[in-house]
Write a protein that holds these residues in place. Sequence first.
Motif, PDB file in Angstrom:
ATOM      1  N   GLN A  59       0.833  -1.207   0.000  1.00 29.64           N
ATOM      2  CA  GLN A  59       0.000   0.000   0.000  1.00 29.64           C
ATOM      3  C   GLN A  59       0.867   1.257   0.000  1.00 29.64           C
ATOM      4  O   GLN A  59       0.543   2.242  -0.669  1.00 29.64           O
ATOM      5  CB  GLN A  59      -0.948  -0.002   1.196  1.00 29.64           C
ATOM      6  CG  GLN A  59      -2.056  -1.021   1.068  1.00 29.64           C
ATOM      7  CD  GLN A  59      -2.872  -1.173   2.335  1.00 29.64           C
ATOM      8  OE1 GLN A  59      -2.383  -0.949   3.442  1.00 29.64           O
ATOM      9  NE2 GLN A  59      -4.116  -1.568   2.181  1.00 29.64           N
ATOM     10  N   ASN A 116      -8.507   4.652 -13.025  1.00 28.85           N
ATOM     11  CA  ASN A 116      -8.551   3.250 -13.467  1.00 28.85           C
ATOM     12  C   ASN A 116      -7.157   2.626 -13.522  1.00 28.85           C
ATOM     13  O   ASN A 116      -6.990   1.443 -13.212  1.00 28.85           O
ATOM     14  CB  ASN A 116      -9.247   3.135 -14.821  1.00 28.85           C
ATOM     15  CG  ASN A 116     -10.731   3.400 -14.724  1.00 28.85           C
ATOM     16  OD1 ASN A 116     -11.355   3.182 -13.693  1.00 28.85           O
ATOM     17  ND2 ASN A 116     -11.309   3.902 -15.802  1.00 28.85           N
ATOM     18  N   ALA A 130      -6.214   1.826  -9.961  1.00 24.28           N
ATOM     19  CA  ALA A 130      -6.968   0.644  -9.521  1.00 24.28           C
ATOM     20  C   ALA A 130      -6.352  -0.631 -10.082  1.00 24.28           C
ATOM     21  O   ALA A 130      -6.217  -1.637  -9.373  1.00 24.28           O
ATOM     22  CB  ALA A 130      -8.433   0.764  -9.941  1.00 24.28           C
ATOM     23  N   GLY A 131      -5.959  -0.606 -11.332  1.00 20.07           N
ATOM     24  CA  GLY A 131      -5.336  -1.772 -11.951  1.00 20.07           C
ATOM     25  C   GLY A 131      -4.002  -2.119 -11.309  1.00 20.07           C
ATOM     26  O   GLY A 131      -3.717  -3.285 -11.032  1.00 20.07           O
ATOM     27  N   SER A 180      -3.068  -1.322  -8.280  1.00 19.76           N
ATOM     28  CA  SER A 180      -3.353  -1.772  -6.916  1.00 19.76           C
ATOM     29  C   SER A 180      -3.809  -3.225  -6.920  1.00 19.76           C
ATOM     30  O   SER A 180      -3.353  -4.030  -6.105  1.00 19.76           O
ATOM     31  CB  SER A 180      -4.440  -0.904  -6.273  1.00 19.76           C
ATOM     32  OG  SER A 180      -4.002   0.412  -6.128  1.00 19.76           O
ATOM     33  N   GLN A 181      -4.713  -3.539  -7.813  1.00 18.83           N
ATOM     34  CA  GLN A 181      -5.230  -4.905  -7.887  1.00 18.83           C
ATOM     35  C   GLN A 181      -4.108  -5.886  -8.214  1.00 18.83           C
ATOM     36  O   GLN A 181      -4.019  -6.958  -7.633  1.00 18.83           O
ATOM     37  CB  GLN A 181      -6.337  -4.989  -8.927  1.00 18.83           C
ATOM     38  CG  GLN A 181      -7.009  -6.337  -8.988  1.00 18.83           C
ATOM     39  CD  GLN A 181      -8.180  -6.341  -9.962  1.00 18.83           C
ATOM     40  OE1 GLN A 181      -8.318  -5.466 -10.804  1.00 18.83           O
ATOM     41  NE2 GLN A 181      -9.030  -7.324  -9.833  1.00 18.83           N
ATOM     42  N   GLN A 182      -3.241  -5.492  -9.117  1.00 11.27           N
ATOM     43  CA  GLN A 182      -2.124  -6.352  -9.501  1.00 11.27           C
ATOM     44  C   GLN A 182      -1.178  -6.555  -8.322  1.00 11.27           C
ATOM     45  O   GLN A 182      -0.804  -7.681  -7.994  1.00 11.27           O
ATOM     46  CB  GLN A 182      -1.381  -5.724 -10.675  1.00 11.27           C
ATOM     47  CG  GLN A 182      -0.183  -6.506 -11.144  1.00 11.27           C
ATOM     48  CD  GLN A 182       0.556  -5.779 -12.261  1.00 11.27           C
ATOM     49  OE1 GLN A 182       0.302  -4.611 -12.535  1.00 11.27           O
ATOM     50  NE2 GLN A 182       1.486  -6.459 -12.889  1.00 11.27           N
ATOM     51  N   LYS A 183      -0.774  -5.475  -7.666  1.00 11.20           N
ATOM     52  CA  LYS A 183       0.196  -5.554  -6.576  1.00 11.20           C
ATOM     53  C   LYS A 183      -0.377  -6.274  -5.368  1.00 11.20           C
ATOM     54  O   LYS A 183       0.265  -7.141  -4.785  1.00 11.20           O
ATOM     55  CB  LYS A 183       0.658  -4.155  -6.184  1.00 11.20           C
ATOM     56  CG  LYS A 183       1.862  -4.145  -5.275  1.00 11.20           C
ATOM     57  CD  LYS A 183       2.432  -2.773  -5.214  1.00 11.20           C
ATOM     58  CE  LYS A 183       3.780  -2.543  -5.771  1.00 11.20           C
ATOM     59  NZ  LYS A 183       4.686  -3.532  -6.087  1.00 11.20           N
ATOM     60  N   LEU A 184      -1.609  -5.943  -4.972  1.00 13.41           N
ATOM     61  CA  LEU A 184      -2.213  -6.569  -3.800  1.00 13.41           C
ATOM     62  C   LEU A 184      -2.686  -7.986  -4.114  1.00 13.41           C
ATOM     63  O   LEU A 184      -2.706  -8.844  -3.234  1.00 13.41           O
ATOM     64  CB  LEU A 184      -3.359  -5.718  -3.267  1.00 13.41           C
ATOM     65  CG  LEU A 184      -2.953  -4.335  -2.754  1.00 13.41           C
ATOM     66  CD1 LEU A 184      -4.180  -3.521  -2.371  1.00 13.41           C
ATOM     67  CD2 LEU A 184      -1.976  -4.426  -1.605  1.00 13.41           C
ATOM     68  N   GLY A 185      -3.062  -8.236  -5.353  1.00 10.95           N
ATOM     69  CA  GLY A 185      -3.492  -9.570  -5.756  1.00 10.95           C
ATOM     70  C   GLY A 185      -2.376 -10.584  -5.634  1.00 10.95           C
ATOM     71  O   GLY A 185      -2.609 -11.744  -5.311  1.00 10.95           O
ATOM     72  N   THR A 239      -2.239 -12.019  -2.081  1.00 13.87           N
ATOM     73  CA  THR A 239      -3.279 -12.951  -1.650  1.00 13.87           C
ATOM     74  C   THR A 239      -3.323 -14.217  -2.504  1.00 13.87           C
ATOM     75  O   THR A 239      -4.112 -15.108  -2.226  1.00 13.87           O
ATOM     76  CB  THR A 239      -4.662 -12.272  -1.678  1.00 13.87           C
ATOM     77  OG1 THR A 239      -4.936 -11.818  -2.999  1.00 13.87           O
ATOM     78  CG2 THR A 239      -4.711 -11.112  -0.707  1.00 13.87           C
ATOM     79  N   LYS A 252     -12.430  -9.433  -0.727  1.00 13.84           N
ATOM     80  CA  LYS A 252     -11.419  -8.501  -1.217  1.00 13.84           C
ATOM     81  C   LYS A 252     -10.591  -7.979  -0.069  1.00 13.84           C
ATOM     82  O   LYS A 252     -11.093  -7.682   0.998  1.00 13.84           O
ATOM     83  CB  LYS A 252     -12.076  -7.333  -1.948  1.00 13.84           C
ATOM     84  CG  LYS A 252     -12.787  -7.731  -3.211  1.00 13.84           C
ATOM     85  CD  LYS A 252     -13.369  -6.539  -3.894  1.00 13.84           C
ATOM     86  CE  LYS A 252     -14.109  -6.963  -5.140  1.00 13.84           C
ATOM     87  NZ  LYS A 252     -14.699  -5.844  -5.829  1.00 13.84           N
TER      88      LYS A 252
END
Length: 107
Positions: free
Chosen positions: A23, A80, A83-84, A86-91, A94, A104
């Motif tokens: 983050q 956007n 968001a992409g 963030s989703q890639q890095k945090l994904g 997990t 999520k």
Amino acid sequence: MKGPLAGLMQQAQRMQEDMKRAQDEIAQMEVTGQSGGGLVSVRMSGRHEVRGVTIDRKLFADDPEMAEDLVAAAINDAVNKIAGLSQQKLGNLTAGMNLPAGFKLPF
């Protein structure tokens, strides 16, 4: 604590630290959203703070309403992109966890 519960707690703590680090990295990123084929550009931080806006001056003289629409579109493009990223890095953090569908992180 001993046994599997202790291991699970250590894993959760490591994941929490990794999540915080990711983050922080996202917050330091900067993206550029564009619209109108580059007539409007918006620089935005990972915290969604607009750092700069560039607008082709001719656009205002020709069609001010279009300039307004292109600014909004460039901001949306930057949001956007964040968001992409963030989703890639945090994904990646997990991946491998058997989370329920639709769950999520961060909450």
